[in-house]
Motif scaffolding. Structure first.
Motif, short mmCIF file in Angstrom:
data_model
loop_
_atom_site.label_atom_id
_atom_site.label_comp_id
_atom_site.label_asym_id
_atom_site.label_seq_id
_atom_site.Cartn_x
_atom_site.Cartn_y
_atom_site.Cartn_z
N THR A 155 -60.77 -56.43 166.50
CA THR A 155 -61.05 -55.49 165.40
C THR A 155 -61.63 -56.21 164.20
O THR A 155 -62.34 -55.60 163.39
N ILE A 156 -61.37 -57.51 164.10
CA ILE A 156 -61.96 -58.26 162.99
C ILE A 156 -63.49 -58.22 163.08
O ILE A 156 -64.19 -58.36 162.07
N GLY A 157 -64.01 -57.98 164.28
CA GLY A 157 -65.46 -57.86 164.44
C GLY A 157 -66.05 -56.65 163.77
O GLY A 157 -67.26 -56.60 163.52
N ASN A 158 -65.22 -55.64 163.45
CA ASN A 158 -65.71 -54.47 162.73
C ASN A 158 -65.97 -54.74 161.26
O ASN A 158 -66.58 -53.92 160.56
N LEU A 159 -65.49 -55.88 160.79
CA LEU A 159 -65.67 -56.25 159.39
C LEU A 159 -66.91 -57.13 159.26
O LEU A 159 -67.15 -58.00 160.10
N CYS A 160 -67.67 -56.93 158.20
CA CYS A 160 -68.79 -57.83 157.94
C CYS A 160 -68.22 -59.20 157.58
O CYS A 160 -67.03 -59.32 157.26
N PRO A 161 -69.02 -60.27 157.65
CA PRO A 161 -68.47 -61.61 157.40
C PRO A 161 -67.69 -61.75 156.10
O PRO A 161 -66.62 -62.37 156.09
N SER A 162 -68.18 -61.17 155.01
CA SER A 162 -67.45 -61.29 153.74
C SER A 162 -66.14 -60.51 153.79
O SER A 162 -65.11 -60.95 153.25
N GLU A 163 -66.15 -59.34 154.45
CA GLU A 163 -64.92 -58.56 154.59
C GLU A 163 -63.90 -59.27 155.47
O GLU A 163 -62.70 -59.22 155.21
#
Length: 329
Positions: free
Chosen positions: A172-180
């Motif tokens: 699910t961390i992949g749903n976040l953009c790199p900065s997020e």
């Protein structure tokens, strides 16, 4: 963890939304997305009750490898992972969903006293937490309704716990953009002082495998994507014509991510919260990113957020990994 025989505890939903209803966030984010160019809506809004149910179905699809790969890693390495999690701990799961994976860890752990599942879908979370509580009657289950991508205040740590550890499965961390993703990890590190984080991550692979996973033959992912429009019609007095938007998912190789969009099949106008917006034919509402990682990329991200990258467990096809992020003493 041994399953007890006594009557199970009742679970109480905690809320960390500071009195703001989920619909308030949804309406504000949808209006902002529709007024922006390009149009992007956070994937957290997929997860109403129907969306959560559809995602559970996605996890069972033959094309969707991440769930099978992660479950196989948990089954194979549960005892080893439990050593890193430690004994007498409180375990926090970010984006708990159906809570299938946590059971493999709980069965292997030494006296976990408290489990804190966090999810944005309150009804889905409550049902899953009650089921888990019946399975583990001696475990203190404290479900929290909230957005784990925002700053969180959790209930006070269980009195019998020595430290708090985290579990963030499903890539699910992949749903976040790199900065997020960096912001999330920094916040998690603050919440998990003295512990660490077990992180499930999807790895870079053949784009054909990714395309199949996000464009399944049964159309469940397409239904999951369009459900956000159905939710808007129900909750925001919108008038989206669902069949006028096509599911589009593809791998953006330069950005190392799968993108999901809803593409307008014709020129049209839609109403949301008494405001009107125009879509040109072919214009999209971007609904999700799913970033893919390398182990070197994970190591860099861990260092930037104050973690240390510990063991990394990968499947035989090197498609998915579980990694242990340790908080340095």
């Amino acid at each position: 963890m041994t399953i007890g025989q006594q009557a199970h505890r009742s679970t109480t939903l905690f809320s960390v939304s500071a009195g703001k209803a989920p619909t308030d966030d949804f309406s504000a984010d949808m209006l902002k997305a529709l007024a922006s160019r390009p149009r992007y809506l956070s994937p957290k809004h997929f997860y109403d009750e129907q969306g959560s149910s559809l995602f559970d179905q996605i996890c069972e699809l033959p094309e969707y490898y991440p769930t099978r790969a992660e479950l196989s890693l948990l089954k194979l390495h549960a005892q080893e992972i439990a050593e890193f999690l430690g004994k007498d701990v409180e375990i926090v799961e970010f984006g708990a969903g159906s809570q299938q994976k946590i059971q493999l860890l709980l069965d292997a752990m030494d006296t976990p006293h408290c489990y804190v599942p966090i999810d944005i879908s309150g009804s889905h979370l409550a049902a899953a937490a009650e089921t888990l509580q019946r399975r583990y009657p001696e475990l203190d289950v404290r479900p929290v309704v909230g957005d784990y991508t925002s700053p969180l205040r959790l209930p006070a740590m269980h009195r019998n716990c020595d430290r708090r550890v985290g579990f963030f499965p499903g890539s699910t961390i992949g749903n976040l953009c790199p900065s997020e993703a960096l912001t999330f990890l920094k916040q998690a590190r603050h919440l998990l002082r003295g512990g660490g984080l077990l992180l499930g991550v999807d790895l870079i692979k053949d784009p054909a495998i990714l395309h199949a996973a996000y464009n399944d033959s049964q159309g469940v992912t397409a239904a999951f994507n369009r459900n956000v429009l159905i939710r808007a019609n129900r909750e925001l007095d919108a008038n989206f014509e669902i069949n006028a938007f096509a599911h589009s998912a593809f791998f953006n190789a330069p950005l190392q991510r799968v993108e999901m969009h809803l593409m307008s099949l014709r020129s049209q106008r839609v109403r949301v919260c008494d405001q009107t917006f125009s879509f040109a034919q072919g214009e999209t509402l971007h609904t999700e990113n799913s970033h893919k990682y390398t182990v070197d990329g994970l190591r860099s991200m861990a260092v930037k957020t104050g973690f240390e990258l510990g063991p990394v467990w990968t499947d035989a096809q090197n498609q998915f990994c579980l990694c242990w992020l340790q908080i340095p003493f």
